[in-house]
Structure formats: C-alpha cells, structure tokens
Design a protein around this motif. Structure first.
Motif, PDB file in Angstrom:
ATOM      1  N   ALA A   1       9.483  20.183  13.639  1.00 37.71           N
ATOM      2  CA  ALA A   1       8.061  20.251  13.334  1.00 37.71           C
ATOM      3  C   ALA A   1       7.243  20.024  14.592  1.00 37.71           C
ATOM      4  O   ALA A   1       7.636  19.360  15.566  1.00 37.71           O
ATOM      5  N   SER A   2       6.047  20.615  14.694  1.00 37.35           N
ATOM      6  CA  SER A   2       5.163  20.289  15.918  1.00 37.35           C
ATOM      7  C   SER A   2       4.653  18.738  16.086  1.00 37.35           C
ATOM      8  O   SER A   2       4.733  18.278  14.980  1.00 37.35           O
ATOM      9  N   SER A   3       4.480  18.242  16.996  1.00 33.43           N
ATOM     10  CA  SER A   3       4.007  17.084  17.283  1.00 33.43           C
ATOM     11  C   SER A   3       2.818  16.673  16.477  1.00 33.43           C
ATOM     12  O   SER A   3       2.596  15.451  15.916  1.00 33.43           O
ATOM     13  N   THR A   4       1.751  17.707  16.218  1.00 34.00           N
ATOM     14  CA  THR A   4       0.535  17.234  15.360  1.00 34.00           C
ATOM     15  C   THR A   4       0.755  17.272  13.709  1.00 34.00           C
ATOM     16  O   THR A   4       0.180  16.501  13.345  1.00 34.00           O
ATOM     17  N   SER A   5       1.787  17.882  13.683  1.00 32.51           N
ATOM     18  CA  SER A   5       2.208  18.062  12.022  1.00 32.51           C
ATOM     19  C   SER A   5       3.106  16.601  11.503  1.00 32.51           C
ATOM     20  O   SER A   5       3.101  16.425  10.494  1.00 32.51           O
ATOM     21  N   THR A   6       3.639  16.268  12.525  1.00 29.93           N
ATOM     22  CA  THR A   6       4.578  15.001  12.443  1.00 29.93           C
ATOM     23  C   THR A   6       3.583  13.808  12.386  1.00 29.93           C
ATOM     24  O   THR A   6       4.328  12.721  12.344  1.00 29.93           O
ATOM     25  N   ALA A   7       2.434  13.880  12.970  1.00 31.38           N
ATOM     26  CA  ALA A   7       1.832  12.402  13.265  1.00 31.38           C
ATOM     27  C   ALA A   7       1.588  11.796  11.780  1.00 31.38           C
ATOM     28  O   ALA A   7       0.932  12.365  10.962  1.00 31.38           O
ATOM     29  N   ARG A   8       2.216  10.589  11.622  1.00 33.92           N
ATOM     30  CA  ARG A   8       1.966  10.043  10.299  1.00 33.92           C
ATOM     31  C   ARG A   8       0.918   9.087  10.157  1.00 33.92           C
ATOM     32  O   ARG A   8       0.429   8.504   9.144  1.00 33.92           O
TER      33      ARG A   8
ATOM     34  N   VAL B   1       0.921  -1.164  -0.124  1.00 35.87           N
ATOM     35  CA  VAL B   1      -0.140  -0.102  -0.152  1.00 35.87           C
ATOM     36  C   VAL B   1       1.093   1.077   0.022  1.00 35.87           C
ATOM     37  O   VAL B   1       1.816   1.392   0.770  1.00 35.87           O
ATOM     38  N   PRO B   2       0.829   2.172  -1.143  1.00 33.25           N
ATOM     39  CA  PRO B   2       1.712   3.304  -1.021  1.00 33.25           C
ATOM     40  C   PRO B   2       1.138   4.593   0.092  1.00 33.25           C
ATOM     41  O   PRO B   2       0.093   4.118   0.515  1.00 33.25           O
ATOM     42  N   ASN B   3       1.965   5.138   0.202  1.00 35.75           N
ATOM     43  CA  ASN B   3       2.003   6.378   1.159  1.00 35.75           C
ATOM     44  C   ASN B   3       0.482   7.000   0.833  1.00 35.75           C
ATOM     45  O   ASN B   3       0.176   7.334  -0.378  1.00 35.75           O
ATOM     46  N   ASN B   4      -0.103   7.391   2.141  1.00 38.52           N
ATOM     47  CA  ASN B   4      -1.215   8.357   1.836  1.00 38.52           C
ATOM     48  C   ASN B   4      -2.458   7.509   1.283  1.00 38.52           C
ATOM     49  O   ASN B   4      -3.306   8.087   0.717  1.00 38.52           O
ATOM     50  N   LYS B   5      -2.370   6.155   1.118  1.00 40.18           N
ATOM     51  CA  LYS B   5      -3.519   5.438   0.784  1.00 40.18           C
ATOM     52  C   LYS B   5      -4.451   4.638   1.464  1.00 40.18           C
ATOM     53  O   LYS B   5      -5.385   3.959   1.049  1.00 40.18           O
ATOM     54  N   GLU B   6      -4.126   4.602   2.883  1.00 40.34           N
ATOM     55  CA  GLU B   6      -4.807   3.864   3.764  1.00 40.34           C
ATOM     56  C   GLU B   6      -4.929   4.657   5.243  1.00 40.34           C
ATOM     57  O   GLU B   6      -4.051   5.193   5.331  1.00 40.34           O
TER      58      GLU B   6
ATOM     59  N   PRO C   1       7.667   8.201   6.216  1.00 43.56           N
ATOM     60  CA  PRO C   1       8.640   9.274   5.376  1.00 43.56           C
ATOM     61  C   PRO C   1       9.338   9.816   6.636  1.00 43.56           C
ATOM     62  O   PRO C   1       8.983  10.178   7.660  1.00 43.56           O
ATOM     63  N   ALA C   2      10.580  10.480   6.128  1.00 45.10           N
ATOM     64  CA  ALA C   2      11.300  11.216   7.268  1.00 45.10           C
ATOM     65  C   ALA C   2      10.495  12.650   7.507  1.00 45.10           C
ATOM     66  O   ALA C   2       9.620  13.200   6.633  1.00 45.10           O
ATOM     67  N   THR C   3      10.692  13.106   8.742  1.00 44.26           N
ATOM     68  CA  THR C   3       9.986  14.455   9.075  1.00 44.26           C
ATOM     69  C   THR C   3      11.225  15.029   9.476  1.00 44.26           C
ATOM     70  O   THR C   3      12.080  15.025  10.278  1.00 44.26           O
ATOM     71  N   SER C   4      10.771  16.520   9.721  1.00 45.37           N
ATOM     72  CA  SER C   4      11.783  17.515  10.480  1.00 45.37           C
ATOM     73  C   SER C   4      11.538  17.481  11.985  1.00 45.37           C
ATOM     74  O   SER C   4      10.485  17.372  12.371  1.00 45.37           O
TER      75      SER C   4
ATOM     76  N   SER D   1      -7.575  11.268   8.375  1.00 47.55           N
ATOM     77  CA  SER D   1      -6.508  11.593   7.124  1.00 47.55           C
ATOM     78  C   SER D   1      -6.053  10.382   6.736  1.00 47.55           C
ATOM     79  O   SER D   1      -5.624   9.236   7.856  1.00 47.55           O
ATOM     80  N   PRO D   2      -5.549  10.085   5.626  1.00 50.29           N
ATOM     81  CA  PRO D   2      -4.797   8.902   5.237  1.00 50.29           C
ATOM     82  C   PRO D   2      -3.519   8.673   6.001  1.00 50.29           C
ATOM     83  O   PRO D   2      -2.910   9.728   6.286  1.00 50.29           O
ATOM     84  N   ASP D   3      -2.851   7.671   6.089  1.00 50.94           N
ATOM     85  CA  ASP D   3      -1.621   7.427   6.940  1.00 50.94           C
ATOM     86  C   ASP D   3      -0.282   8.023   6.031  1.00 50.94           C
ATOM     87  O   ASP D   3      -0.427   7.492   4.857  1.00 50.94           O
ATOM     88  N   GLN D   4       0.495   8.500   6.650  1.00 53.49           N
ATOM     89  CA  GLN D   4       1.854   8.956   5.769  1.00 53.49           C
ATOM     90  C   GLN D   4       2.618   7.758   5.948  1.00 53.49           C
ATOM     91  O   GLN D   4       3.811   7.912   7.009  1.00 53.49           O
ATOM     92  N   ALA D   5       2.506   6.795   5.417  1.00 58.00           N
ATOM     93  CA  ALA D   5       3.457   5.549   5.568  1.00 58.00           C
ATOM     94  C   ALA D   5       3.133   4.526   4.153  1.00 58.00           C
ATOM     95  O   ALA D   5       2.019   4.331   4.092  1.00 58.00           O
ATOM     96  N   GLU D   6       4.192   3.898   3.980  1.00 58.44           N
ATOM     97  CA  GLU D   6       4.109   2.688   2.919  1.00 58.44           C
ATOM     98  C   GLU D   6       4.088   1.533   3.932  1.00 58.44           C
ATOM     99  O   GLU D   6       4.219   1.432   4.953  1.00 58.44           O
ATOM    100  N   LYS D   7       3.011   0.578   3.307  1.00 61.26           N
ATOM    101  CA  LYS D   7       2.745  -0.695   3.995  1.00 61.26           C
ATOM    102  C   LYS D   7       2.938  -1.720   3.418  1.00 61.26           C
ATOM    103  O   LYS D   7       2.630  -1.864   2.103  1.00 61.26           O
TER     104      LYS D   7
END
Length: 196
Positions: A133-140, A7-12, A127-130, A24-30
C-alpha cells in the motif's frame, strides 16, 4: 478526547488532540495510564491554577483516573511506569547536559520538588497493513507532534518493510525511522522541549 484505559481502533486522534480537530481517527488500539501520585499532583495544580479554559478542559481529560482491568494488570503497569520513570529521569538529565544547562536543570524546571519526571504511559497496537500500500494509505496515526518534553518509544517489532512504522518529519518530508530491534528505545523531542 484522551481516555485513561482502553481505547478501541478508530476512536481517538492524536492529531486532533494536537490542534487539528478534523484529523482522521487513529488506526490503533490504545491503553493509557499514569502514575497515581502524578495524577493527584496534577489534579491539585489544575484546581489551583487560573488559565486558558480550553487548555484546562484538555488537562482535565488527561487527568481522568486510571482504568485497569484487574489488580494484577495494575501492578504490572505501575511497575513498568516506575521503571520508565527511572529511564525518563536519566534521559532528561542527558538532554539537559546536551543543551549545556547542567545535569538537573530540565528536571528542576518540570518537577523541582522531586526531580522526578511525570510519566504518561501508552501502549499502542496498530492493525496490520499491506506492505504494497502507498505510504499515505498506511498512515495509522496522522502527522502530529508530541506534547511532552521527550517521548520514549519502544518498538521492537515496528518494521517499515512490513507495511508501516514510525516516521518523522525531516526537511518537509515524512521519513521512516529505522527499526530498532528489542534492545533500543527511540527518543523524540516533544513540544515542551522546543518551547524551553
């Protein structure tokens, strides 16, 4: 939706599967797979069980066939699943003892014929994050519970100091789970364990 295979990033969305359809879709490849014997057994049970139609739709999605890229990948992943099954068995016995139920009680409830837990395996790559970044914006992955008895999480390179990491909801706030290194597994109780 739950997909076997890649499953590609942002699809599940794990949160959507857990009852929050607008999450929101997960920011993760699965990549997901399951022991084929378990898939066959669960498919048989589903075909011979009457129940909630929405729950049946979700279960049918979960029971889709494994999709491996080639036979070597299948061999490696199914061996991993076999070893995780042994670890899951030992974990379930330890949890059962900790709950003063007797060593095999949980296994007898979930798989009385074999005392073998069903292992649903997933590899996730975030995916890598900064790190600034705030904890809410980095929730993948959005906040969700695991629809399992227990979840075994191997995360040797998951470091909150590098911009992310596993969190748990504790006393109404999301808190980082310390990095474990490459010689430990984090065990979470799942929804099913809470219902027991």
């Amino acid at each position: 939706t739950v997909v076997r295979g890649y499953v590609p990033n942002n699809k599940e969305s794990a949160a959507a599967v857990c009852g929050r359809p607008k999450a929101s879709p997960d920011q993760a490849e699965k990549f997901s797979w399951m022991n084929p014997a378990t898939l066959d057994l669960l498919a048989y049970v589903m075909e011979h069980t009457k129940g909630d139609e929405d729950a049946l739709k979700l279960e049918r999605a979960i029971l889709r066939p494994n999709r491996f890229y080639d036979t070597q990948m299948e061999k490696v992943m199914l061996e991993y699943t076999r070893l995780m099954g042994k670890l899951s068995n030992a974990t379930m016995r330890a949890v059962s003892l900790a709950m003063n139920l007797g060593e095999y009680k949980l296994l007898d409830i979930v798989s009385p014929a074999s005392r073998t837990p069903n292992v649903n395996s997933r590899l996730l790559e975030y995916p890598a994050t900064s790190s600034t970044a705030s904890s809410t914006s980095t929730a993948r992955l959005q906040g969700h519970s695991d629809g399992s008895i227990v979840t075994l999480n191997y995360r040797p390179h998951d470091d909150p100091a590098l911009g992310g990491g596993l969190q748990i909801l504790q006393d109404g706030a999301w808190r980082a789970v310390p990095a474990t290194g490459d010689d430990a597994i984090v065990v979470h109780p799942g929804d099913v364990l809470e219902w027991m």
